[in-house]
Scaffold this active site. Sequence first.
Site: not given
Ligand code: FRU
Length: 502
Positions: A41, A215
Site C-alpha cells: 500500500d 482496509e
Molecule cells: C492492505 C493491508 C493493510 C495493512 C497493510 C499491511 O493491503 O492489509 O490493511 O495495514 O496492508 O501491510
Amino acid sequence: MIRKLVLLATAVTMIPIHAEAQRSDPRPAYHFAPKRNWMNDPNGLVYFEGEYHLFYQYNPHGDRWGHMSWGHAVSRDLVNWEELPVAIPETADVMAFSGSAVIDWKNSTGLGRGGRPPMIAIYTGHNPKANLQSQYLAYSNDRGRTWAVHGEVLSIGTPDFRDPKVFWHAPTQRWVMVAVMADENKAVLFTSPDLKQWTFASSFGPAGGRGKNWECPDLFEMPVEGGRPGEKRWVLSINLGDNAVGGGSGGQYFVGDFDGRRFTPVEGWGGAPVWTDYGADFYAAVTWNDLPKNDPRRIWIGWANDWRYAEAIPTYPSRGIMTVPRAITLRKGVQGYRLTQNPVREFEALRGAPQAARQIRLGEEPVLLPVTGGTAELKAELAFGGAEQISIALTDAEGYQMIIGVNPTVNEVFLDRSRSGPHFHDGFANRHVAPVDLSRGKVSLRLLVDESIVELFINDGEQTITDRFFRGSGSLRWTASARGAPATMDLTAWPIKQDPMR
Ligand code: FRU
C-alpha cells in the site's frame, strides 16, 4: 592465486542470483517501484515544501510481505520519483502498517522545532505477540527524512483495527481519523484536538461490498460536477481485501455528507457497491493531504496488485509497483454520484513525439498500429459501425497476448489477460469487464502501457480497468481489429520517455 579463488567462489555464488534475474520482467519505466524488495500500500501521502511524499508498505529484507516498514520516495512533479532510505522501520515487536501523514501547521502536537510545523505520521502498529493493532504517532522535523516514534496514541484493544487516514476538518477545528475494524467491515471515525488524544465519533458499515476485510479507508470532500450550484459531497473510499469486482482485492466508495463526526450516504443510494476500478490491480488507493493552496485537485495513487497473487508475481529484484497518480473528480449523472479518474496532467511531460492517424479502418485482419515497444500511451476514439467486438492486442514474440476490447452489443469494455503470459498463479489468468453504456456507437479509450501494466481510462476516466500482465520474451507488437463488421479508429500514440533517474 588466492585472489583468483575468491573470484571463482564469487562467480559460483552468483549463479542463483543470475537465475533469479532470468525471471525478471522489464522494469516499468514510469510507474514507481522500489529498486528492490517487496512493496504494498501507499502510505502517508502528503505534500510539503515543494515535495510530494510517497511512503509505502515495504519489506527492507525480502521480496515477500514481512518486516513491514514505511519505505519512502519523493517527487517534485508526481511523475519522477526518488527513492529514499526507509522512513519508519519495524521495531522488535511492532511492524509499521498502513497509515497517513499530515503537516501539523499549528503545531497542535507540540512536536515542531524552531517554529516550523512537524510532519506527523499516524499509522498502525501491528503487534503479533500481543495480538493487537493500535494507532501510533511518529514525527519528523526534517521534511520526512528522519523520524522519531512518539508511541501509541489510540487502542481499542482489538487485533483488526487499522489503516488510519487523518485530515484537518476546518469547520469543527479538529483532526479527524477514519480507520477500519477490518474483520467487521466497519469504518470508524475519531476526532482529536492534537493528534494524540482521540475520541470515538461514529462508525459506518457493513455496507456495499463486503468481504473478509475492509482496509485502507479515505474520506474527503469534493465539488460535484453537474450538481446543484456550489454542491459538495464527501467520498468515503473503502478497500476490500477480497471479493471485489475484479475477483480479489479492490476498492469501492460511498458518497454522502460528513458533519465532522458522522458520515451519512446520500439518499437514494441503493446499497449496491460502487467500484473504484474494474480490473484486478488497483488497491489501497489513498489521496494526498496538504496539496498546495493553489492546487484544487484531489489526487490518489494505488498499489497495482491483488492480494490473491501479490507474493507470486514473477518479478525480480522488486515486487510491487504503484499506478500512475490519478486526479479524481466527482460527477453527478444518470447513475448518481460517480468518481472519474485520469492520470495527473504532469504525466504528459513524459510524452515523446506523437504519432496520429485518423479514420483507421478496422476489420478481421489485424492492422499494425504505429507503436513500438512495451511503454506507450495511446488514445483511441472508436466508432463501432456494426462491429460486435473491437480489440487492440499487444502480442509478444512467443504469441502471448494482452487484449483491450470493446463489445458494443453487451455494453462492455474489457481487458483480457487470460493468455497474456506464462502461468504463475491460478487466480491471475482472467478477463476483467467494465459495464459502459455504448449505445451511442462510440467510446474513447486512453491506455497507459508500461511493460507489465495496462491502465485503461474509459470515456475521460468515467471508468477504469487496471491490470498487470507478465508476458513472454521479445518486444510487443500492437495491432487492432474488428469482428462482425468494420469499425473505425482515430488514434494518437506517444512513446513515453524513460525517467533518467532510474
Ligand atoms: C492492505 C493491508 C493493510 C495493512 C497493510 C499491511 O493491503 O492489509 O490493511 O495495514 O496492508 O501491510
